[in-house]
Design an enzyme around this catalytic site. Structure first.
Site, PDB file in Angstrom:
ATOM      1  N   TYR A 154       0.821  -1.208   0.000  1.00 42.93           N
ATOM      2  CA  TYR A 154       0.000   0.000   0.000  1.00 42.93           C
ATOM      3  C   TYR A 154       0.859   1.263   0.000  1.00 42.93           C
ATOM      4  CZ  TYR A 154      -3.685   3.239   1.574  1.00 42.93           C
ATOM      5  OH  TYR A 154      -4.566   4.284   1.690  1.00 42.93           O
ATOM      6  N   LYS A 158       0.972   4.380  -2.761  1.00 39.95           N
ATOM      7  CA  LYS A 158       0.528   5.740  -2.481  1.00 39.95           C
ATOM      8  C   LYS A 158       1.666   6.751  -2.682  1.00 39.95           C
ATOM      9  CE  LYS A 158      -3.790   5.047  -1.564  1.00 39.95           C
ATOM     10  NZ  LYS A 158      -4.865   5.632  -2.411  1.00 39.95           N
TER      11      LYS A 158
END
Length: 264
Positions: A154, A158
């Protein structure tokens, strides 16, 4: 009377995405809600109409499938023309783990949705907006866009969304298209509420990590999204704006104080 603008919120069926969709609807904007869940999508579109959108409907879209995102672009363009705003909010979360324990199938799935899904939305609608000579793209990043959180699929994704936002701002700026992002902190969405109710998250401990000692509400992010996509932000592009109740400043400040306390 001026013609209503058109906004697409990809990933607008729940949480932050739905809050953004409803906030645009309150300003009298046509709102397309895109996502995978038909029931939640229909409900979100209904809520947008109730909030004031002249027109709103759900279009089933899977950002992991390039053809699906292309079909979304064709459907919106044929019905309402080139949209004025596109929000890329589709994403999936990850539980904490170490890099050495990261399974490659999970890594691929998260990247396909969180980064490549955002990339596809930017490509499909960026082309349309560039040809029209106007438009705003808003991506949704995270605190993980700035900090090395223990989310090894993740967090890099991002980080990549932040870089993508900057690159696109430079590429599309000469065509009159602005590209920005928001980076929400601990947001009191339905998902977080459910984890708190199950005892999987400690709300007091979470709030203690922020300067304002509070959660971010989905509406807080929606207000910032509305601003960044409005003419009030007409000179802002390439920015990723944290909406985090001060988490990014509180974390290093509190750590520094542990070894360097302020003497009274």
């Amino acid at each position: 009377m001026a013609e209503a603008k058109t906004v697409i919120v990809i990933g607008g069926t729940s949480g932050i995405g739905r809050a953004i969709a409803e906030r645009f609807a309150e300003d009298g904007t046509n709102v397309f809600v895109a996502g995978r869940d038909k029931a939640r999508g229909a409900e979100a579109a209904r809520a947008c109409r109730d909030a004031g959108a002249p027109a709103s409907r759900f279009i089933e879209t899977d950002v992991a499938n390039p053809a699906s995102v292309e079909a979304l672009g064709d459907a919106v363009n044929s019905e309402f023309g080139v949209p004025h705003v596109v929000v890329n909010c589709a994403g999936i979360l990850q539980s904490g783990k170490r890099v050495l324990d990261q399974q490659l199938d999970e890594d691929e799935r998260i990247w396909r949705v969180n980064y490549r899904g955002t990339l596809l939305g930017c490509q499909v609608f960026g082309r349309l907006m560039s040809q029209a000579g106007r438009g705003v793209i808003l991506n949704v990043g995270s605190l993980a866009s700035f900090a090395p959180l223990s989310l090894p699929a993740y967090t890099p994704g991002k980080h990549a969304v932040l870089a993508l936002t900057q690159i696109l701002a430079a590429e599309l700026g000469p065509s009159g298209v602005r590209v920005n992002a928001v980076a929400p902190g601990y947001t009191l969405s339905d998902g977080l509420k459910a984890r708190i109710e199950k005892g999987e998250r400690n709300p007091d401990a979470i709030k203690a990590t922020t300067a304002l000692k509070r959660f971010v509400e989905p509406r807080d992010v929606a207000e910032v999204a509305l601003f960044l996509c409005s003419e009030r932000a007409g000179s802002i592009t390439g920015v990723t704006l944290p909406v985090d109740a001060g988490w990014l400043v509180q974390a290093p400040y509190a750590q520094y104080l542990q070894g360097n306390p302020i003497r009274q």
